[in-house]
Design an enzyme around this catalytic site. Structure first.
Site, PDB file in Angstrom:
ATOM      1  N   THR A   1      32.525  98.563 -74.909  1.00  0.00           N
ATOM      2  CA  THR A   1      31.552  99.474 -74.297  1.00  0.00           C
ATOM      3  C   THR A   1      31.395  99.159 -72.813  1.00  0.00           C
ATOM      4  O   THR A   1      31.185 100.029 -71.996  1.00  0.00           O
ATOM      5  CB  THR A   1      30.168  99.324 -74.984  1.00  0.00           C
ATOM      6  OG1 THR A   1      30.346  99.364 -76.398  1.00  0.00           O
ATOM      7  CG2 THR A   1      29.218 100.426 -74.576  1.00  0.00           C
TER       8      THR A   1
ATOM      9  N   SER B   1      26.523  90.459 -69.812  1.00  0.00           N
ATOM     10  CA  SER B   1      25.228  91.129 -69.877  1.00  0.00           C
ATOM     11  C   SER B   1      24.157  90.291 -70.562  1.00  0.00           C
ATOM     12  O   SER B   1      23.820  89.211 -70.102  1.00  0.00           O
ATOM     13  CB  SER B   1      25.421  92.471 -70.568  1.00  0.00           C
ATOM     14  OG  SER B   1      24.252  93.233 -70.490  1.00  0.00           O
ATOM     15  N   HIS B   2      23.685  90.762 -71.698  1.00  0.00           N
ATOM     16  CA  HIS B   2      22.557  90.136 -72.396  1.00  0.00           C
ATOM     17  C   HIS B   2      23.006  89.075 -73.388  1.00  0.00           C
ATOM     18  O   HIS B   2      22.175  88.491 -74.074  1.00  0.00           O
ATOM     19  CB  HIS B   2      21.780  91.227 -73.115  1.00  0.00           C
ATOM     20  CG  HIS B   2      22.700  92.112 -73.911  1.00  0.00           C
ATOM     21  ND1 HIS B   2      23.521  93.045 -73.302  1.00  0.00           N
ATOM     22  CD2 HIS B   2      22.967  92.175 -75.224  1.00  0.00           C
ATOM     23  CE1 HIS B   2      24.231  93.652 -74.233  1.00  0.00           C
ATOM     24  NE2 HIS B   2      23.929  93.144 -75.405  1.00  0.00           N
TER      25      HIS B   2
ATOM     26  N   LYS C   1      34.478  93.003 -65.930  1.00  0.00           N
ATOM     27  CA  LYS C   1      34.438  94.465 -65.953  1.00  0.00           C
ATOM     28  C   LYS C   1      34.873  94.977 -64.591  1.00  0.00           C
ATOM     29  O   LYS C   1      34.511  94.405 -63.565  1.00  0.00           O
ATOM     30  CB  LYS C   1      32.990  94.876 -66.226  1.00  0.00           C
ATOM     31  CG  LYS C   1      32.778  96.335 -66.422  1.00  0.00           C
ATOM     32  CD  LYS C   1      31.336  96.610 -66.793  1.00  0.00           C
ATOM     33  CE  LYS C   1      30.475  96.687 -65.565  1.00  0.00           C
ATOM     34  NZ  LYS C   1      29.273  97.491 -65.694  1.00  0.00           N
TER      35      LYS C   1
ATOM     36  N   ASP D   1      17.786  91.634 -67.971  1.00  0.00           N
ATOM     37  CA  ASP D   1      18.777  90.898 -68.769  1.00  0.00           C
ATOM     38  C   ASP D   1      19.681  90.025 -67.898  1.00  0.00           C
ATOM     39  O   ASP D   1      19.467  89.880 -66.689  1.00  0.00           O
ATOM     40  CB  ASP D   1      19.611  91.868 -69.614  1.00  0.00           C
ATOM     41  CG  ASP D   1      20.580  92.671 -68.775  1.00  0.00           C
ATOM     42  OD1 ASP D   1      20.277  92.915 -67.585  1.00  0.00           O
ATOM     43  OD2 ASP D   1      21.653  93.051 -69.289  1.00  0.00           O
TER      44      ASP D   1
ATOM     45  N   ASP E   1      22.612  90.257 -66.460  1.00  0.00           N
ATOM     46  CA  ASP E   1      23.213  90.774 -65.224  1.00  0.00           C
ATOM     47  C   ASP E   1      22.318  91.768 -64.506  1.00  0.00           C
ATOM     48  O   ASP E   1      22.750  92.407 -63.533  1.00  0.00           O
ATOM     49  CB  ASP E   1      24.586  91.398 -65.523  1.00  0.00           C
ATOM     50  CG  ASP E   1      24.488  92.565 -66.472  1.00  0.00           C
ATOM     51  OD1 ASP E   1      23.576  92.576 -67.317  1.00  0.00           O
ATOM     52  OD2 ASP E   1      25.326  93.482 -66.378  1.00  0.00           O
TER      53      ASP E   1
ATOM     54  N   ASP F   1      20.864  94.705 -65.334  1.00  0.00           N
ATOM     55  CA  ASP F   1      20.872  96.166 -65.442  1.00  0.00           C
ATOM     56  C   ASP F   1      19.900  96.689 -66.502  1.00  0.00           C
ATOM     57  O   ASP F   1      19.592  97.867 -66.526  1.00  0.00           O
ATOM     58  CB  ASP F   1      22.296  96.723 -65.643  1.00  0.00           C
ATOM     59  CG  ASP F   1      22.996  96.138 -66.842  1.00  0.00           C
ATOM     60  OD1 ASP F   1      22.409  95.273 -67.531  1.00  0.00           O
ATOM     61  OD2 ASP F   1      24.153  96.539 -67.097  1.00  0.00           O
ATOM     62  N   ARG F   2      19.402  95.795 -67.376  1.00  0.00           N
ATOM     63  CA  ARG F   2      18.439  96.258 -68.388  1.00  0.00           C
ATOM     64  C   ARG F   2      17.007  95.929 -67.988  1.00  0.00           C
ATOM     65  O   ARG F   2      16.782  95.009 -67.199  1.00  0.00           O
ATOM     66  CB  ARG F   2      18.704  95.566 -69.722  1.00  0.00           C
ATOM     67  CG  ARG F   2      20.003  95.955 -70.332  1.00  0.00           C
ATOM     68  CD  ARG F   2      20.132  95.338 -71.704  1.00  0.00           C
ATOM     69  NE  ARG F   2      21.353  95.837 -72.328  1.00  0.00           N
ATOM     70  CZ  ARG F   2      21.612  95.781 -73.605  1.00  0.00           C
ATOM     71  NH1 ARG F   2      20.752  95.207 -74.421  1.00  0.00           N
ATOM     72  NH2 ARG F   2      22.738  96.264 -74.085  1.00  0.00           N
TER      73      ARG F   2
ATOM     74  N   LYS G   1      23.123 101.172 -64.671  1.00  0.00           N
ATOM     75  CA  LYS G   1      21.701 101.128 -64.946  1.00  0.00           C
ATOM     76  C   LYS G   1      21.110 100.000 -64.121  1.00  0.00           C
ATOM     77  O   LYS G   1      21.823  99.101 -63.673  1.00  0.00           O
ATOM     78  CB  LYS G   1      21.422 100.968 -66.430  1.00  0.00           C
ATOM     79  CG  LYS G   1      22.101  99.791 -67.097  1.00  0.00           C
ATOM     80  CD  LYS G   1      21.887  99.892 -68.603  1.00  0.00           C
ATOM     81  CE  LYS G   1      22.584  98.763 -69.333  1.00  0.00           C
ATOM     82  NZ  LYS G   1      23.768  99.207 -70.058  1.00  0.00           N
TER      83      LYS G   1
ATOM     84  N   ARG H   1      24.351  99.122 -85.799  1.00  0.00           N
ATOM     85  CA  ARG H   1      23.095  99.602 -85.231  1.00  0.00           C
ATOM     86  C   ARG H   1      22.672 100.863 -85.978  1.00  0.00           C
ATOM     87  O   ARG H   1      23.466 101.787 -86.160  1.00  0.00           O
ATOM     88  CB  ARG H   1      23.260  99.942 -83.751  1.00  0.00           C
ATOM     89  CG  ARG H   1      23.783  98.790 -82.898  1.00  0.00           C
ATOM     90  CD  ARG H   1      23.435  99.000 -81.425  1.00  0.00           C
ATOM     91  NE  ARG H   1      24.195  98.135 -80.545  1.00  0.00           N
ATOM     92  CZ  ARG H   1      23.979  96.827 -80.369  1.00  0.00           C
ATOM     93  NH1 ARG H   1      23.041  96.219 -81.057  1.00  0.00           N
ATOM     94  NH2 ARG H   1      24.716  96.132 -79.524  1.00  0.00           N
TER      95      ARG H   1
HETATM   96  C1  G1P Z   1      25.129  98.091 -75.941  1.00  0.00           C
HETATM   97  C2  G1P Z   1      24.108  99.209 -75.890  1.00  0.00           C
HETATM   98  C3  G1P Z   1      24.569 100.282 -74.940  1.00  0.00           C
HETATM   99  C4  G1P Z   1      24.840  99.679 -73.565  1.00  0.00           C
HETATM  100  C5  G1P Z   1      25.801  98.502 -73.691  1.00  0.00           C
HETATM  101  C6  G1P Z   1      25.975  97.775 -72.365  1.00  0.00           C
HETATM  102  O1  G1P Z   1      26.361  98.582 -76.404  1.00  0.00           O
HETATM  103  O2  G1P Z   1      23.872  99.743 -77.172  1.00  0.00           O
HETATM  104  O3  G1P Z   1      23.609 101.291 -74.866  1.00  0.00           O
HETATM  105  O4  G1P Z   1      25.380 100.630 -72.696  1.00  0.00           O
HETATM  106  O5  G1P Z   1      25.310  97.561 -74.647  1.00  0.00           O
HETATM  107  O6  G1P Z   1      24.765  97.244 -71.889  1.00  0.00           O
HETATM  108  P1  G1P Z   1      26.845  98.437 -77.934  1.00  0.00           P
HETATM  109  O7  G1P Z   1      26.775  96.969 -78.257  1.00  0.00           O
HETATM  110  O8  G1P Z   1      25.847  99.203 -78.745  1.00  0.00           O
HETATM  111  O9  G1P Z   1      28.221  99.026 -77.954  1.00  0.00           O
HETATM  112 ZN    ZN Z   2      23.350  94.040 -68.781  1.00  0.00          ZN
END
Ligand code: G1P
Ligand code: ZN
Length: 544
Positions: free
Chosen positions: A18, A113-114, A126, A278, A280, A282-283, A377, A497
């Site tokens: 993603t 990210s998180h 990325k 988070d 990085d 962006d959240r 974001k 999810r």
């Molecule tokens: C998750 C979130 C998605 C977001 C992505 C990157 O992806 O659900 O909305 O854009 O992290 O922060 P997922 O793990 O669901 O593919």
């Molecule tokens: Zn992030």
């Protein structure tokens, strides 16, 4: 210039998810693993010789080592100039801002990210394109294709670059500029929001806020903006020093992982406003006193109040949300008479809409909100947007939300995550549901009758590209909906999810806990998908 060509063999698992390639650190530390991916990025691009690249990361374990490798490879491959955040730090939205401001060719963001960081935790890489946003699908598939055939990469034989000292150095023919991580980004924020009004609120003595950076990348940004430019008392930003392992925590701003902040805001003598971001940056998570703002509602509320913010004074061209995000923003768009786009999960799908001027604000239920000011974001942007609304209206977070629901109705919403479940069982659950889709419409269970059931597919209105199998949707005639998706960012097993939503127009019924309001839909989802059977779990790992 001392360029070395190293022969290598492909790895078969370098498919970007993603949001880029995410793996455990030991995977990235395998010989040539990072190098192969970086060379595959460069090989998939055209026309970058002499151009500018932006490089930075969220400071997690392996950030510095990775940056040294990337700089030497980018120099060997012919980039003219590389802008690197001081100490190797750049938040994801700041990378996007810097790419745009300096007309860079693209950028490389190092982050998972998180996800947790540390020697045995996650790392990620990325590529962002020249509009500042995540590479679209056609670029990421080209990169993946290249990883499968790669046989050599180019790297400069040179000493390490000092990432800590601001200024310019040479790496072969390439100029390396170590830039302040915060300045450009803070300037952009100042151009969008009413800093005078927010400063008055934060220094008034009767408003308290707490920003939790969770030991991740936004610490320096939040300190410079809230405590520096906006005059909030020192200590307003908590956990503000980026650490390689995020202090052992999970840098994900939600009710489970940002527990200290949640306890503070739900405790006695709570501040008026709380926010977290988070790994990085962006959240975002927004909290009021004893009050949680669901991210889907947050997007709708920002859209409804946008003209209070100087940068959006003239209104919005349109809005966009990811498919699993609740339809709360759709109701605002309908009232404003603007378009509302529904895209697959992942910020990359918003890029074309933003570039084409079709959408001004975008958001995802996963604590992501942003606008056309960058192409990612943006966590702190959302926090500033909320502060601007609070400062302009004089209302509390809870009042803003209650009044919003009274005006538009409430979209009760929840997401249930089943993390690190068995990959094959999760795939079987999805396959089985897919097989049921044609027979579902018209079926009834208690108050629910299925109106539609499909696997979401999206045709980009700008370039016509199609993304299929983006999540199973089962919608009811009363507007309730359940969505099933497998995560594309997890690094362990699979993450299922389940997204749940129902609509309540009656303000006398807006006070319920979402789990209570959605209880019968939750039970039906388990019955239909046999979640407990396939995951072997009695309950979700994270409930939002
Ligand atoms: C998750 C979130 C998605 C977001 C992505 C990157 O992806 O659900 O909305 O854009 O992290 O922060 P997922 O793990 O669901 O593919
Ligand atoms: Zn992030």
């Amino acid at each position: 210039m001392n360029v070395t060509t190293i022969s290598t063999t492909p790895y078969t698992d370098q498919k970007p998810g993603t949001s880029g390639l995410r793996k455990k650190v030991p995977t990235f530390q395998q010989p040539n693993y990072l190098e192969n991916f970086v060379q595959s990025i460069f090989d998939s691009l055209q026309g970058y010789r002499g151009a500018t690249l932006v490089v930075g990361g969220d400071g997690r374990y392996y950030n510095r080592e990775a940056i040294q490798i990337i700089l030497k490879m980018a120099a060997a491959n012919g980039f003219g100039r590389i802008l690197v955040g001081q100490n190797g730090i750049l938040s994801t939205p700041a990378v996007s801002c810097i790419i745009r401001k300096h007309n860079a060719f693209g950028g490389i963001v190092l982050s998972a990210s998180h996800n947790p960081g540390g020697p045995t935790e996650d790392f990620g890489i990325k590529y962002n394109i020249g509009n500042g946003g995540p590479a679209p699908e056609k670029v990421t598939s080209a990169i993946f294709d290249r990883t499968k055939t790669l046989s050599e990469y180019a790297i400069l034989a040179a000493g390490d670059v000092d990432l800590d000292r601001l200024g310019t150095t040479q790496l072969g023919n390439t100029t390396i500029e170590i830039v302040d991580a915060v300045v450009d980004y803070a300037e952009l924020m100042e151009s969008l929001f009413d800093f005078d009004k927010i400063r008055k609120l934060l220094t008034s003595g009767n408003f308290r806020m707490c920003m939790d950076s969770l030991h991740a990348v936004t610490g320096p940004y939040a300190t410079a903006i809230f405590e520096g430019k906006l005059g909030a008392p020192s200590g307003t930003v908590q956990n503000g020093t980026p650490l390689e392992d995020f202090g052992g925590g999970h840098p994900d701003p939600n009710l489970v992982y940002a527990r200290d902040l949640v306890e503070l805001l739900f405790g006695d003598n709570a501040p008026d406003f709380g926010a977290a971001s988070d790994g990085d940056g962006d959240r975002n998570m927004i909290l009021g006193r004893q009050f949680f703002v669901n991210p889907s509602d947050s997007l709708a509320i920002l859209a409804a109040n946008a003209t209070l913010v100087p940068g959006y004074r003239n209104g919005l061209a349109g809005v966009a949300r990811s498919m699993p995000t609740s339809a709360a923003v759709d109701r605002v768009a309908a009232k404003l008479g603007i378009d509302c786009y529904e895209t697959p999960t992942g910020w990359k799908f918003f890029g074309n809409l933003l570039d084409a001027g079709k959408a001004t604000l975008c958001g995802e239920e996963s604590f992501g909100t942003g606008s056309d000011h960058v192409r990612e974001k943006d966590g702190l942007w959302a926090v500033l947007f909320w502060l601007n609304i609070l400062a302009a209206t004089g209302k509390s977070v809870e009042e803003i939300c209650q009044e919003h629901w009274a005006a538009y109705g409430r979209n009760y919403y929840s997401r249930h995550d089943y993390e690190a479940v068995d990959k094959q069982s999760a795939a079987e659950l999805m396959e089985r549901l897919r097989g049921m889709l044609c027979d579902l419409p018209g079926k009834e269970w208690g108050p629910f009758e299925v109106e539609y059931a499909d696997d979401f597919s999206y045709t980009d209105p700008v370039d016509g590209s199609v993304a299929e199998k983006q999540g199973i949707r089962i919608g009811m005639t009363d507007g309730s909906r359940m969505v099933f998706r497998l995560s594309g960012t997890g690094t362990q097993g699979a993450t299922l999810r389940l997204y749940l939503e129902s609509f309540e127009p009656d303000s006398a019924k807006h006070h319920l806990d979402p789990q209570t309001a959605l209880a019968s839909l939750i039970a039906l989802a388990d019955e239909l998908a046999k979640i407990r059977k396939f995951t072997g779990r009695e309950k979700p790992t994270v409930t939002t």
